[in-house]
Design an enzyme around this catalytic site. Structure first.
Site, PDB file in Angstrom:
ATOM      1  N   HIS A 169      -0.350 -14.154  -0.742  1.00  0.00           N
ATOM      2  CA  HIS A 169       0.933 -14.503  -0.133  1.00  0.00           C
ATOM      3  C   HIS A 169       1.335 -15.862  -0.685  1.00  0.00           C
ATOM      4  CE1 HIS A 169       0.216 -11.064   2.368  1.00  0.00           C
ATOM      5  NE2 HIS A 169      -0.968 -11.555   2.668  1.00  0.00           N
ATOM      6  N   ARG A 188       4.804 -17.236  -0.965  1.00  0.00           N
ATOM      7  CA  ARG A 188       5.986 -17.924  -0.442  1.00  0.00           C
ATOM      8  C   ARG A 188       6.371 -17.293   0.880  1.00  0.00           C
ATOM      9  NH1 ARG A 188      10.182 -20.734  -2.619  1.00  0.00           N
ATOM     10  NH2 ARG A 188       9.418 -20.440  -4.729  1.00  0.00           N
ATOM     11  N   GLU A 208       0.829  -1.210   0.000  1.00  0.00           N
ATOM     12  CA  GLU A 208       0.000   0.000   0.000  1.00  0.00           C
ATOM     13  C   GLU A 208       0.859   1.252   0.000  1.00  0.00           C
ATOM     14  OE1 GLU A 208      -3.957   2.011   1.849  1.00  0.00           O
ATOM     15  OE2 GLU A 208      -3.417  -0.017   2.462  1.00  0.00           O
TER      16      GLU A 208
END
Length: 139
Positions: free
Chosen positions: A90, A92, A63
Protein backbone atom coordinates in the site's frame (compact mmCIF):
# COMPACT_ATOMS: atom_id res chain seq x y z
CA UNK A 1 -5.10 -12.08 -26.98
CA UNK A 2 -4.34 -14.24 -23.93
CA UNK A 3 -8.00 -14.90 -23.13
CA UNK A 4 -9.74 -17.93 -24.62
CA UNK A 5 -12.44 -15.62 -25.98
CA UNK A 6 -13.30 -11.94 -25.69
CA UNK A 7 -15.12 -11.74 -22.33
CA UNK A 8 -18.32 -9.78 -21.97
CA UNK A 9 -18.01 -7.13 -19.24
CA UNK A 10 -21.74 -7.30 -18.53
CA UNK A 11 -21.42 -11.05 -17.88
CA UNK A 12 -18.46 -10.49 -15.53
CA UNK A 13 -20.35 -7.84 -13.58
CA UNK A 14 -23.46 -10.01 -13.27
CA UNK A 15 -21.36 -13.00 -12.20
CA UNK A 16 -20.08 -11.15 -9.14
CA UNK A 17 -23.29 -9.35 -8.25
CA UNK A 18 -24.20 -11.65 -5.32
CA UNK A 19 -20.66 -11.99 -3.95
CA UNK A 20 -18.08 -9.81 -2.22
CA UNK A 21 -17.33 -7.99 -5.47
CA UNK A 22 -20.99 -6.98 -5.67
CA UNK A 23 -21.06 -5.92 -2.03
CA UNK A 24 -17.98 -3.70 -2.51
CA UNK A 25 -19.44 -2.40 -5.81
CA UNK A 26 -16.48 -3.59 -7.87
CA UNK A 27 -17.25 -3.09 -11.54
CA UNK A 28 -15.28 -4.58 -14.42
CA UNK A 29 -14.73 -1.72 -16.83
CA UNK A 30 -12.20 -2.69 -19.51
CA UNK A 31 -10.55 -5.67 -21.10
CA UNK A 32 -7.70 -5.70 -23.56
CA UNK A 33 -5.56 -8.30 -25.26
CA UNK A 34 -3.60 -8.87 -22.04
CA UNK A 35 -5.32 -7.03 -19.18
CA UNK A 36 -8.51 -6.75 -17.16
CA UNK A 37 -9.59 -3.59 -15.33
CA UNK A 38 -12.14 -2.85 -12.63
CA UNK A 39 -13.10 0.08 -10.43
CA UNK A 40 -14.15 0.23 -6.80
CA UNK A 41 -15.64 3.22 -4.95
CA UNK A 42 -13.90 4.56 -1.87
CA UNK A 43 -16.72 4.93 0.62
CA UNK A 44 -18.31 3.49 3.76
CA UNK A 45 -18.02 -0.14 2.57
CA UNK A 46 -14.33 0.15 1.66
CA UNK A 47 -12.87 2.61 4.19
CA UNK A 48 -11.21 1.79 7.49
CA UNK A 49 -12.16 3.71 10.68
CA UNK A 50 -9.60 6.49 9.99
CA UNK A 51 -11.31 7.45 6.73
CA UNK A 52 -8.82 5.86 4.32
CA UNK A 53 -9.30 3.08 1.79
CA UNK A 54 -8.92 -0.17 3.73
CA UNK A 55 -5.95 -2.27 2.62
CA UNK A 56 -8.15 -5.35 2.74
CA UNK A 57 -10.54 -3.79 0.24
CA UNK A 58 -7.60 -3.17 -2.10
CA UNK A 59 -6.63 -6.82 -1.74
CA UNK A 60 -10.19 -7.91 -2.56
CA UNK A 61 -10.03 -5.80 -5.73
CA UNK A 62 -6.62 -7.25 -6.61
CA UNK A 63 -7.60 -10.87 -5.95
CA UNK A 64 -10.86 -10.48 -7.84
CA UNK A 65 -9.06 -9.07 -10.87
CA UNK A 66 -6.27 -11.66 -10.83
CA UNK A 67 -8.55 -14.64 -10.27
CA UNK A 68 -11.09 -13.64 -12.90
CA UNK A 69 -8.38 -12.75 -15.43
CA UNK A 70 -6.68 -16.11 -14.85
CA UNK A 71 -9.95 -17.99 -15.29
CA UNK A 72 -10.54 -16.19 -18.59
CA UNK A 73 -7.31 -17.68 -19.97
CA UNK A 74 -8.49 -21.24 -19.30
CA UNK A 75 -10.87 -23.61 -21.00
CA UNK A 76 -13.43 -23.62 -18.19
CA UNK A 77 -14.65 -27.15 -18.94
CA UNK A 78 -11.09 -28.46 -18.38
CA UNK A 79 -9.43 -26.33 -15.68
CA UNK A 80 -9.94 -23.65 -13.05
CA UNK A 81 -7.72 -21.26 -11.09
CA UNK A 82 -7.44 -20.99 -7.31
CA UNK A 83 -5.36 -18.52 -5.33
CA UNK A 84 -2.17 -19.75 -3.68
CA UNK A 85 -0.66 -16.49 -2.44
CA UNK A 86 -1.32 -12.78 -2.68
CA UNK A 87 0.67 -9.82 -1.46
CA UNK A 88 0.08 -6.10 -1.56
CA UNK A 89 2.13 -3.00 -0.96
CA UNK A 90 0.00 0.00 0.00
CA UNK A 91 1.85 3.02 -1.34
CA UNK A 92 -0.52 5.98 -1.12
CA UNK A 93 -3.66 6.55 0.93
CA UNK A 94 -6.94 7.21 -0.83
CA UNK A 95 -9.67 9.14 1.01
CA UNK A 96 -12.41 9.57 -1.59
CA UNK A 97 -13.54 8.90 -5.13
CA UNK A 98 -12.71 5.52 -6.56
CA UNK A 99 -9.76 3.35 -7.44
CA UNK A 100 -9.05 1.42 -10.63
CA UNK A 101 -7.13 -1.83 -10.74
CA UNK A 102 -5.47 -3.34 -13.79
CA UNK A 103 -4.34 -6.97 -13.83
CA UNK A 104 -1.61 -8.03 -16.26
CA UNK A 105 0.08 -11.42 -16.48
CA UNK A 106 3.64 -12.06 -15.38
CA UNK A 107 3.56 -15.84 -15.94
CA UNK A 108 0.95 -18.01 -17.66
CA UNK A 109 2.04 -21.59 -17.06
CA UNK A 110 0.26 -24.93 -17.25
CA UNK A 111 0.24 -25.39 -13.45
CA UNK A 112 0.55 -21.82 -12.12
CA UNK A 113 -0.14 -18.26 -13.14
CA UNK A 114 1.23 -15.04 -11.65
CA UNK A 115 -0.56 -11.72 -12.16
CA UNK A 116 0.41 -8.17 -11.19
CA UNK A 117 -2.34 -5.77 -10.20
CA UNK A 118 -1.73 -2.03 -10.03
CA UNK A 119 -4.37 0.02 -8.25
CA UNK A 120 -4.51 3.76 -8.95
CA UNK A 121 -6.56 6.65 -7.60
CA UNK A 122 -8.65 9.11 -9.61
CA UNK A 123 -5.52 11.17 -10.34
CA UNK A 124 -3.74 8.13 -11.85
CA UNK A 125 -1.39 7.85 -8.85
CA UNK A 126 -0.31 4.37 -7.78
CA UNK A 127 -2.01 3.50 -4.49
CA UNK A 128 -1.31 -0.23 -4.24
CA UNK A 129 0.63 -2.86 -6.15
CA UNK A 130 -0.22 -6.49 -5.68
CA UNK A 131 0.87 -9.86 -7.02
CA UNK A 132 -1.21 -13.02 -6.96
CA UNK A 133 -0.07 -16.57 -7.66
CA UNK A 134 -2.75 -19.03 -8.74
CA UNK A 135 -2.72 -22.80 -9.08
CA UNK A 136 -4.27 -24.17 -12.25
CA UNK A 137 -6.25 -27.31 -11.41
CA UNK A 138 -7.81 -29.84 -13.75
CA UNK A 139 -11.53 -30.51 -13.45
Amino acid sequence: MIFTEKPDLNFLNQMGKESMTGFLEITYTAIGDDFLEATMPVGPKTKQPFGLLHGGASVVLAESLGSVAASLTLENDKAYAVGLEINANHLRPVKEGSVTGRATPIHLGKKTQVWEIKIKDNKDRLSCISRITLAILEK
